[in-house]
Design an enzyme around this catalytic site. Structure first.
Site, mmCIF file in Angstrom:
data_model
loop_
_atom_site.group_PDB
_atom_site.id
_atom_site.type_symbol
_atom_site.label_atom_id
_atom_site.label_comp_id
_atom_site.label_asym_id
_atom_site.label_seq_id
_atom_site.Cartn_x
_atom_site.Cartn_y
_atom_site.Cartn_z
ATOM 1 N N CYS A 43 -11.073 2.880 -0.497
ATOM 2 C CA CYS A 43 -9.670 3.216 -0.218
ATOM 3 C C CYS A 43 -9.334 2.451 1.051
ATOM 4 C CB CYS A 43 -9.505 4.713 0.005
ATOM 5 S SG CYS A 43 -7.871 5.149 0.672
ATOM 6 N N GLU A 103 -2.769 9.258 7.632
ATOM 7 C CA GLU A 103 -1.313 9.039 7.688
ATOM 8 C C GLU A 103 -0.696 9.822 8.851
ATOM 9 O OE1 GLU A 103 1.203 7.256 5.599
ATOM 10 O OE2 GLU A 103 -0.617 6.087 5.295
ATOM 11 N N CYS A 113 -4.245 -1.501 -2.196
ATOM 12 C CA CYS A 113 -4.389 -0.066 -2.434
ATOM 13 C C CYS A 113 -5.252 0.087 -3.675
ATOM 14 C CB CYS A 113 -2.998 0.536 -2.669
ATOM 15 S SG CYS A 113 -3.017 2.276 -3.123
ATOM 16 N N ASP A 171 0.856 -1.194 0.000
ATOM 17 C CA ASP A 171 0.000 0.000 0.000
ATOM 18 C C ASP A 171 0.892 1.245 0.000
ATOM 19 O OD1 ASP A 171 -2.462 1.524 0.174
ATOM 20 O OD2 ASP A 171 -1.925 1.951 2.248
ATOM 21 N N SER A 172 0.294 2.389 -0.322
ATOM 22 C CA SER A 172 1.040 3.653 -0.263
ATOM 23 C C SER A 172 1.434 3.990 1.178
ATOM 24 C CB SER A 172 0.181 4.781 -0.831
ATOM 25 O OG SER A 172 -0.981 4.929 -0.039
HETATM 26 N N1 DGL Z 1 -4.865 3.064 0.535
HETATM 27 C C1 DGL Z 1 -4.811 3.718 -0.757
HETATM 28 C C2 DGL Z 1 -6.050 3.345 -1.548
HETATM 29 O O1 DGL Z 1 -6.673 2.329 -1.253
HETATM 30 C C3 DGL Z 1 -4.590 5.184 -0.524
HETATM 31 C C4 DGL Z 1 -3.999 5.865 -1.673
HETATM 32 C C5 DGL Z 1 -3.267 7.145 -1.356
HETATM 33 O O2 DGL Z 1 -2.139 7.053 -0.909
HETATM 34 O O3 DGL Z 1 -3.835 8.219 -1.654
HETATM 35 O O4 DGL Z 1 -6.419 3.999 -2.496
#
Ligand code: DGL
Length: 275
Positions: A193, A159, A74, A11-12
């Site tokens: 998300c 975050e 993600c 994930d990010s």
């Molecule tokens: N958890 C990511 C998703 O499901 C977040 C993406 C982001 O970093 O904006 O889209």
């Protein structure tokens, strides 16, 4: 023959932990390697090219660590990078390497969850603009009216652990309002998300009780279990031991503190550099 390795979860940032948690509950026997690209989160507002580049770097790093199967936990990466990786990159690699996303498993299950047949999708700008949910839901549940709404503030808030401050709750409230104003008949909201389940309880407290909030984690876990049953050639490459390792592109100590809180476990993450 390829060596066995952990299942990679990418994930990010912290969002994929909500998916990992559910996957571990349903499939505790496997080893997992979690990679959070926290240094470059959020991905949501970034261009297609950049999201693709970052995601492919992360997937390659997970392959280098011995993963044969990687889950893009993600939505933004699934919407913007998954298909190109599957079609352009994986055929060039030797051995059995697979990358799966989170959008298809969610849309396959959503159709049966709504009574009013009106669904809302909350997601990042990148996911909303890609229209991936609209396209997939059109295949699996064409009778459903789908309304999307982007919440660009939610990932930065989560975050930075600011989601339950008065300012954070204000943004959650405003975005829910915007979605429901577009379609007051919505009875099911998908959190499109993987960060958003971290505010699920707050969202539920802000919504009328007839609206259900759906997180993807368990849907993805069920589809993964099913996938491993149908693909013994991939399953046999997944190491069993029940261990989880965490790596982040940001500070390992910050990640350890936040991930321990989210997972309810003591986590000792390591730093990784992606290139
Ligand atoms: N958890 C990511 C998703 O499901 C977040 C993406 C982001 O970093 O904006 O889209």
């Amino acid at each position: 023959m390829s060596e066995k390795g952990p299942i990679g979860i990418f994930d990010s940032g912290y969002g994929g932990l909500t998916v990992l948690k559910e996957i571990r509950e349903q499939l505790p026997q496997y080893d997992y390697l979690y990679l959070g690209d926290n240094a470059r989160a959020p991905y949501g507002p970034r261009s297609f090219e950049v999201i693709y580049e970052y995601t492919w770097q992360a997937v390659q790093a997970l392959f280098e660590q011995g993963c044969s199967l990687v889950i893009l936990a993600c939505n933004t990466a699934s919407a913007k990078a998954l298909r190109s990786i599957q079609q352009k990159q994986l055929p060039l690699l030797s051995g059995n390497k697979r990358v799966l996303g989170v959008i298809r498993p969610s849309t396959e299950a959503l159709g049966e969850m709504t009574i009013s047949k009106h669904i809302g999708i909350l997601a990042t700008e990148g996911t909303v603009k890609s229209e991936s949910y609209l396209i997939e839901l059109q295949k699996f549940a064409p009778e459903i009216t789908v309304t999307q709404h982007a919440c660009p503030m939610w990932v930065p808030l989560i975050e930075n652990n600011q989601q339950t401050t008065p300012g954070g709750i204000y943004f959650l409230q405003q975005d829910l309002l915007s979605l429901l104003q577009q379609d007051p008949k919505i009875d099911t909201i998908l959190l499109g998300c993987t960060h958003y389940p971290l505010v699920k309880e707050t969202l539920e407290s802000l919504l009328p009780p007839h609206i259900q909030v759906v997180a993807q984690g368990s849907l993805v876990a069920t589809k993964l279990e099913n996938y491993l049953q149908r693909h013994p050639e991939i399953e046999s490459l997944c190491q069993k031991g029940g261990n989880v390792t965490y790596v982040t592109t940001e500070s390992a100590s910050d990640f350890s503190i936040n991930a321990s809180r989210i997972m309810g476990l003591s986590i000792d993450a390591k730093h990784i550099t992606l290139h």
